[in-house]
Every structure is written in structure tokens, then in C-alpha cells.
Design an enzyme around this catalytic site. Structure first.
Site, short mmCIF file in Angstrom:
data_model
loop_
_atom_site.label_atom_id
_atom_site.label_comp_id
_atom_site.label_asym_id
_atom_site.label_seq_id
_atom_site.Cartn_x
_atom_site.Cartn_y
_atom_site.Cartn_z
N SER A 36 -9.52 1.70 3.33
CA SER A 36 -8.65 2.47 2.46
C SER A 36 -7.71 1.61 1.63
CB SER A 36 -7.82 3.46 3.31
OG SER A 36 -6.94 2.77 4.18
N SER A 82 -10.21 -1.10 7.15
CA SER A 82 -9.55 -0.84 5.86
C SER A 82 -8.78 -2.02 5.28
CB SER A 82 -8.61 0.37 5.98
OG SER A 82 -9.37 1.55 6.05
N LYS A 96 0.84 -1.20 0.00
CA LYS A 96 0.00 0.00 0.00
C LYS A 96 0.88 1.25 0.00
CE LYS A 96 -3.91 1.83 2.76
NZ LYS A 96 -4.73 1.53 3.96
#
Length: 580
Positions: A193, A217, A112
């Protein structure tokens, strides 16, 4: 469309490829020979000499270029590592010499875009405020991946600032990376996210990936993208070198297509000894603090707890967490999953029906705002050569205002502004009354969230003698809406988020073509039990399906009727006979 580093394309020409990149290629025409292969299967092929890490890495690069960057344009990968093929070549050379560093040796991993890598790639949390000179050092998890022989393939898109900038944000969108689509229906949301992390694994753009979670997330993207999401206990995995929201609740964790693959990456990134960059790696999460419970010795190998019969003899407490307000197809999918759990040999206790009430985590938002204001400034102090180097949250707010056309074209920064308003002054800032919360202090909010664990999951486990809690993860993916923002219906992640407890989300069903998952939640450091249960559920249900990159999965009965336009009547020339 964001740009993938040109350098990786040049590097690609230096190595043989198992597939040819096809700009705009259809998914049916593109190679799929390694799709859905597990880490263990890939390792077996490399050990047998039928596959090299270079070939596997190139395979994923080709898929990304054809299907993520072009073609259906999932847009899950924000940047490719220019050194990926070189890392793969090094892994192959070590293997040829008889040296294999671990279960991820030669395996490509995506990270990420909020996880530092001390290389040529950006770490920006999706924001231009952190674009410039790359991070100087690896995050602790990135360093562990390198030490384990993994190939760091690139970075994934995310909800900007991990979805903590605006009340009206759209998950999966960032100023730097644009919008990530759901590979099962590209018009639908990949959730946030860690949207890119889950979507990339679902689409077979990588073997495994790393995301992060503060509240939902990892598990929500796993839910809507039909992949396993493993959110570890806070402090099990170091956050050193990760763009933060909150040191109280943040964690890094894997997305994978199987529980075994998620466990393979957990084995590599877990902090079995204290990490000086993260105090939580030597302590216990909030829910255990003040209870006398101490950090246990961590298992040497979490894969020892994988068990295809893991549901047999288990006792689980089910809580519905608002799912009954969802459409009946969604409710039926969850009910069927619970029936399958029973059929596999588990005892299921209806916690809601027994009148059990989970203590609410009403202190969570205050804690996150307070932590973010201080924690993000500490992170900014680690960066050089970017707009926010050695700056504060106030500077980030000013940056967004000055670059509103790129940073705030759809939604603003109300959460940033609210975090900035938190009173963190004085010698005992945790005792400062916070006006927005009616005078509640940070320390009082922490106490509330502690009770959300002690009087929540821990109380349920003690009172009913259950091994874990089972709950619906989230609803299937909703249609992405950059004007009206996200459309959540229900979620269960907050049960574990505030006290810092683990969750494993596993694909459970398919609702009108869209994935839906189920979550197994436990007390701190209960990963061994959750892995056993989750792997047993996975073996019993086999709910994961591959995405088809459909543009809109719900169009079958939306066309309507076929209209026939009216025609003018023929003109009457007056010569017809009329009745008299």
C-alpha cells in the site's frame, strides 16, 4: 487529479529557489542537480555552505509540481506541507548557530497518508472518511523526525486503508488521492500500500520517505520502484498515531535510494525506550512470544553495520517462493542475483532443494480481520472533526456505502464487511470460534502464526546455520487494471509478516526496463545483520537506475505492420482489344 494545498505555493514565493517550477516540463529540461544524492552527500553540502535546507526543499517542491502534479503526473504526493519551507528555514538557522540535531537535520521527508502529523495536513489513509480536522498530535515517528531536525515535506498517496478494504482492490488507488503511477512505466503499478512513498523516492521527489507494512506494503513498492525498503521488526518502531490494520503485524519503515539512507531514517525513528502509545515497543513480536527470547538492547547507531563487503563470509539460505512460475526473464534475473551473491563471497544454501518447508502462516487473515475491527475503532477515538471521529468499523462501512461514487467507483468493501462479522464479544473474545474460518479462534490463529516464525525463518537459521534468508521480493510491476485488480505472481513477505520479523528489500535487476528486487529476511531484531548483508549486496550489484517517466515501456515491438489500403481498379471503358 487531487489538489495540493495552495498554501504551499504562497509560501514558496517567500524563499529563494534553486529551480523554477515548470508546469508540464519535460524531465530532460527539468533540473536534476540533486537527483540521487544521498543523505550524507546532502548533509556535506549543507555543512559546507553550498546548499541550504530551504534550497533543497524548494528543489523537491519544484520537481513535485512539474513531474508529479503535472507533466508525466506520477501522482505520488497527496499533499504538501504548508510549513515545509518554514521548517527548512528553521533548520538552516539552527545550523548557522552550530546546532545540528542529527543525520536528518534539514533533510526533506515524505510520510504516508496514514501517519499522523499534528499540523495543517490531513491524515486520511486515502479515505474521505478521515478528512476534516487534521490529527491533533504527531505520531511518535513524526515527533521523532521533528526532534531530529527533518523537514516534513508532505504526505504520499497509498492504497486506500492500506489495501485492506476489498479483495479486488487496485494497489496505489485511493478515493482521496486517485491512482499513483510507476515512474518507470506510468501504465504499470507502483504496488501497495505504500505506493506513493516508494514512487516519490524513486522519482527524486524527496530524499527519503516513510511507508508502512502489514504484509508486503514496504517491500513490494520498493521492489517495483527500484528503491530500498526496510521493514523493521514489529515493535522496533512505534505505531502510535498510525492508522492501523493490526497491532500484531503493522510497522512503519523507510523507503530510500540506498541502504545507508534507509538506515539514516531508521536511526531517527527507532524506539530505543518503551513508547506508552505502543506496547510492542517494550516487548517482542509474535514469533518470539513464549520462546523465552527477550528484547535485546538496541544499537545506538545502525549505520555502524553498513559494510560494502558485507556478503564476504556470510551464509544465506535461498528460497524461491514461487518465482519459477514467472516468465523466464524474471527467473533469470533472480538466478543472476544469487550468482552475484556467491561471487561477492557468500555461501548460499538451497533451502528448497534441501527439502526445508516453511511453516505456513495460515492464521494471518483471521488475525488481521480481528485486529482491524478493534484497532481501527481505537484509532477513530483519537480523532476529532472527521466523519469517523469516535466511530466504529460499522460506521466506516456505512460511510463508504453512502459515498460510493467517490469511495467505491472500482471495487467494494468485502474485507471491511468480513472484519465487521468477526465475533469480538464476551470476556474472552480471543477464544470465540469464528464461523468464516470453520470455527478457528483468534488465539488459535495467533498460535499458527507464531509457528510460522519458530518453524519458519528461525528453524531455517538454526538447522542450516545461516545468517539470513534470501528470496525474490515480488515480480516486476504489472499493468494497472482498475477493472480486474492486481496481478501478483509471487511474493516472499509473508515469511516475515505473520511472526513480525524484519526484511530489507534491495534493487537487484532490470527486466525489460522494469525494476526487480531481492529480499533479505531474518529473525526478530536482526536488523544489524540484514543491514550488513543488504549493503554488501548493494555495493556488489549497483542495480538501481533512475526512472524515465515513460508512458508505456513495452511499446517497442507492438506497432505491427504498416497497412496499405486497397484501391478500386480503373474502370474498363470497353475500348481494350480482346483475344478472340
Amino acid at each position: 487529479m487531487r489538489r495540493i494545498l495552495v498554501a504551499v505555493l504562497a509560501a514558496a514565493l517567500l524563499f529563494p529557489s534553486t529551480a523554477t517550477a515548470q508546469t508540464g516540463a519535460s524531465t530532460s529540461a527539468f533540473g536534476t542537480n540533486h537527483n540521487e544524492e544521498t543523505v550524507a552527500q546532502l548533509q556535506a553540502e549543507m555543512a559546507a555552505g553550498t546548499l541550504t535546507s530551504v534550497q533543497l526543499t524548494q528543489y523537491y517542491i519544484d520537481r513535485i509540481m512539474a513531474l508529479d502534479q503535472n507533466g508525466p503526473n506520477v501522482n505520488s504526493v497527496i499533499e504538501l506541507n504548508p510549513d515545509a519551507l518554514r521548517m527548512a528555514q528553521n533548520a538552516d538557522e539552527m545550523r548557522a548557530k552550530g546546532k545540528v540535531l542529527g543525520p536528518l537535520h534539514g533533510i526533506p521527508v515524505l510520510l504516508k497518508d496514514n501517519i499522523d502529523t499534528g499540523d495543517k495536513m490531513q491524515t486520511a489513509a486515502g479515505s474521505f472518511a478521515l478528512v476534516g480536522k487534521p490529527a491533533q498530535d504527531d505520531s511518535t515517528v513524526a515527533a521523532k523526525l521533528r526532534a531530529g531536525g527533518a523537514v516534513i515535506l508532505g504526505k504520499t498517496n497509498l492504497s486506500e486503508w492500506a489495501n485492506f478494504r476489498s479483495f479486488y482492490s487496485t494497489s496505489g488507488w485511493s478515493g482521496r488521492g486517485g491512482l499513483t503511477g510507476n515512474p518507470y512505466s506510468l501504465d504499470r503499478n507502483a504496488c501497495g500500500s505504500s505506493s506513493g512513498s516508494a514512487a516519490a523516492v524513486a522519482a527524486n521527489f524527496t530524499a527519503v520517505s516513510l511507508g508502512s507494512e502489514t504484509d508486503g506494503s514496504i517491500v513490494c513498492p520498493g521492489n517495483v520502484n527500484a528503491v530500498v525498503g526496510l521493514k523493521p521488526t514489529i515493535g522496533l518502531v512505534s505505531r502510535g498515531g498510525v492508522v492501523p490494520i493490526s497491532h500484531t503485524q503493522d510497522t512503519v519503515g523507510p523507503h530510500a535510494r540506498t541502504v545507508a539512507d534507509a538506515v539514516a531514517i531508521l536511526n531517527v525513528i527507532v524506539s530505543r525506550t518503551p513508547d506508552s502509545r505502543d506496547a510492542a515497543t517494550s516487548g517482542v513480536p509474535l514469533g518470539w512470544q513464549g520462546t523465552g527470547r527477550t528484547r535485546p538492547s538496541l544499537p545506538a547507531d545502525y549505520s555502524a553495520f553498513l559494510d560494502a563487503n558485507g556478503l564476504r563470509g556470510a551464509k544465506l539460505g535461498v528460497t524461491r517462493q514461487g518465482i519459477d512460475a514467472a516468465p523466464p526473464q524474471v527467473v533469470a534475473a533472480f538466478d543472476n542475483a544469487i550468482a552475484q551473491i556467491r561471487a561477492a563471497g557468500a555461501t548460499v544454501v538451497d533451502l528448497d532443494g534441501a527439502g526445508f518447508k516453511f511453516a505456513p502462516a495460515d492464521g494471518e487473515f483471521l488475525v488481521l480481520l480481528y485486529d482491524f475491527k478493534l484497532d481501527v475503532q481505537k484509532y477513530f477515538a483519537t480523532r476529532v472533526g472527521v466523519p469517523m471521529a469516535n466511530k466504529t468499523l460499522a460506521d466506516a462501512i456505512a460511510f463508504n456505502s453512502a459515498h460510493a461514487s467517490s469511495e467505491m467507483p472500482y471495487f467494494f468493501q468485502e474485507i471491511f464487511e468480513l472484519a465487521q462479522s468477526m465475533d469480538t464479544s464476551g470476556t474472552n473474545p480471543g477464544d470465540n470460534p469464528q464461523p468464516f474460518f470453520g470455527g478457528l479462534t483468534y488465539n488459535q490463529a495467533l498460535a499458527i502464526d507464531h509457528d510460522a516464525g519458530a518453524k519458519g525463518i528461525d528453524a531455517a537459521m538454526s538447522q542450516f546455520g545461516i545468517d539470513a534468508v534470501v528470496a525474490p521480493t515480488d515480480s516486476p510491476g504489472w499493468t494497472t487494471d482498475l477493472i480486474l485488480s492486481d496481478h501478483f505472481i509471487f511474493a516472499s513477505s509473508t515469511l516475515s509478516a505473520a511472526p513480525g520479523y524484519p526484511i530489507i528489500q534491495v534493487p537487484a535487476a532490470n527486466v525489460l526496463g522494469m525494476p526487480m528486487g531481492i529480499s533479505f529476511l531474518g529473525t526478530a531484531f536482526s536488523e544489524p545483520t540484514l543491514i550488513k548483508i543488504a549493503s554488501g549486496f548493494e555495493a556488489a550489484v549497483h542495480a538501481r537506475t533512475q526512472p524515465t517517466f515513460t508512458g508505456n515501456i513495452t511499446t517497442a515491438n507492438t506497432a505491427g505492420t504498416t497497412l496499405k489500403p486497397p484501391k478500386l481498379p480503373k474502370k474498363d471503358d470497353g475500348r481494350r482489344q480482346h483475344r478472340m
